[in-house]
Design a protein around this motif. Structure first.
Motif: not given
Length: 403
Positions: A251-254, A256-266
């Motif tokens: 769950x932590x990996x998933x 973190x992957x979602x947070x990484x994408x949210x950081x890149x989206x802007x």
């Protein structure tokens, strides 16, 4: 000999002396940027205007200032009229023995934050550290291309409400951190700064007013403009490194992957310079334009009306600009029109239908026949998605009234 007093201002005579507020001055090419940090008011003046400000600030009267400028430039300048203009800008504290009414200074965000406390934000080593962190993350990604997130990583849970709520929480936290980076960097340069909500076409944004950074050196200006992007890249780099050290499938990996994408989206959004993003201000500074968006919009309107009414329509407003500004403004006007049309078309064809569909499904998902989980999911969609749209409308209307 006296000069007629402007409405609400004391009479200005040739013997009148004025007291100016604390003004900042910076040379910018053939012009001078003069402004008052307290009210965030700044203007570009020719050399004679900047010299007039200097002489008036030294206590010279209207007549003596005009005489000094005539000796230096050979031109007769209307200093009384110039003083009225300065007073209208809020640059004059007193005219003769009469105080000039002063406007209330805009409030700054986090006023307790002092420049000396955040001076590190302008240290030359900081961009080097950001670059090193980014290169390390890229090196890890090259070795582990499977870590590159995709849209499916946003759907890290089968519960839509949990995905929406965590996504909104992470997204708004990153957005605030982005704007805080602008504020901190500007504050380090002595600029108060203020964070508030705004709209860019169909986008609800958080924005930081750093008016006054115009008086700072170019390196400080560009650092303040790029601080938010630098923070986004730094956060994404750290998340990439932590993601590489986390077991896949957890769950932590998933998350973190979602947070990484949210950081890149802007980051792609920043390339939309027609919405006055961070990169727009970098572009405006590097091209030496005073108001790239406003002048580009004026030129686009002129071109559109001329196409409708023929060659005899008015005069191109960009012709009054210096050649280097004129070229930049005309090129930017094309980007402005194409980008705006594309964004609004996407809104009409994709965003609005998707939002309406999701909101309709959520509304139908409420009721006693859908269970606790179903009602919770539907309520989360209505609150999150509906709340963002309502907030956009409220923000747009409030800013429109203020403008």
């Amino acid at each position: 000999m006296t000069d007629t007093a402007a409405q609400g201002q004391p009479r200005i005579e040739v013997s009148t002396c004025v007291l100016l507020h604390d003004l900042g001055v910076r040379r910018d090419g053939d012009e001078w940027i003069v402004g008052r940090m307290a009210t965030r008011t700044f203007v570009a003046l020719p050399a004679a205007g900047a010299r007039a400000v200097e002489l008036l600030g030294e206590g010279l009267s209207v007549a003596r200032t005009a005489e000094a400028l005539r000796d230096e430039t050979g031109e007769e300048l209307d200093i009384a009229d110039f003083v009225r203009d300065l007073a209208a800008l809020g640059f004059v504290a007193r005219i003769g023995d009469s105080a000039v009414p002063d406007a209330e200074a805009p409030r700054a965000s986090l006023p307790w934050l002092r420049p000396h406390q955040v001076r590190y934000a302008l240290h030359p080593a900081l961009p080097v550290l950001v670059g090193a962190l980014l290169l390390t993350a890229v090196a890890v990604l090259i070795r582990r291309p499977d870590l590159l997130p995709g849209y499916r990583d946003l759907l890290w849970s089968r519960h839509g409400s949990l995905v929406l709520l965590t996504g909104a929480a992470i997204g708004w936290a990153l957005l605030f951190a982005h704007e805080l980076a602008h504020l901190v960097t500007a504050r380090a340069a002595g600029v108060p700064g203020r964070i508030r909500l705004g709209t860019r076409l169909q986008f609800l944004v958080m924005q930081t007013d750093i008016s006054g950074i115009e008086l700072a050196p170019r390196r400080h200006r560009l650092t303040a403009y790029l601080a938010g992007i630098a923070l986004d890249l730094s956060v994404a780099s750290v998340l990439m490194l932590v993601l590489a050290a986390t077991d896949t499938g957890t769950t932590a990996h998933r998350v973190l992957a979602a947070a990484l994408l949210l950081a890149l989206m802007p980051l792609p959004f920043q390339c939309m310079v027609f919405t006055r993003t961070d990169l727009y201000f970098v572009l405006q500074d590097l091209t030496g334009c005073r108001n790239l968006y406003g002048d580009g919009l004026a030129h686009a309107r002129y071109a559109f009306r001329r196409a409708l009414r023929g060659k005899a329509y008015a005069t191109d407003p960009s012709t009054r600009l210096p050649p280097h500004e004129r070229r930049a403004v005309r090129a930017y006007s094309v980007v402005l029109v194409v980008g705006t049309v594309a964004c609004l078309a996407f809104l009409a064809a994709v965003t609005l239908p998707a939002d309406i569909t999701l909101l309709a499904r959520a509304a139908r998902g409420l009721g006693p026949g859908h269970g606790l989980a179903g009602n919770a999911d539907a309520a989360a969609v209505l609150v999150t998605l509906g709340g963002i749209n309502v907030l956009w409308l409220v923000t747009w209307w409030r800013n429109r009234r203020r403008a």
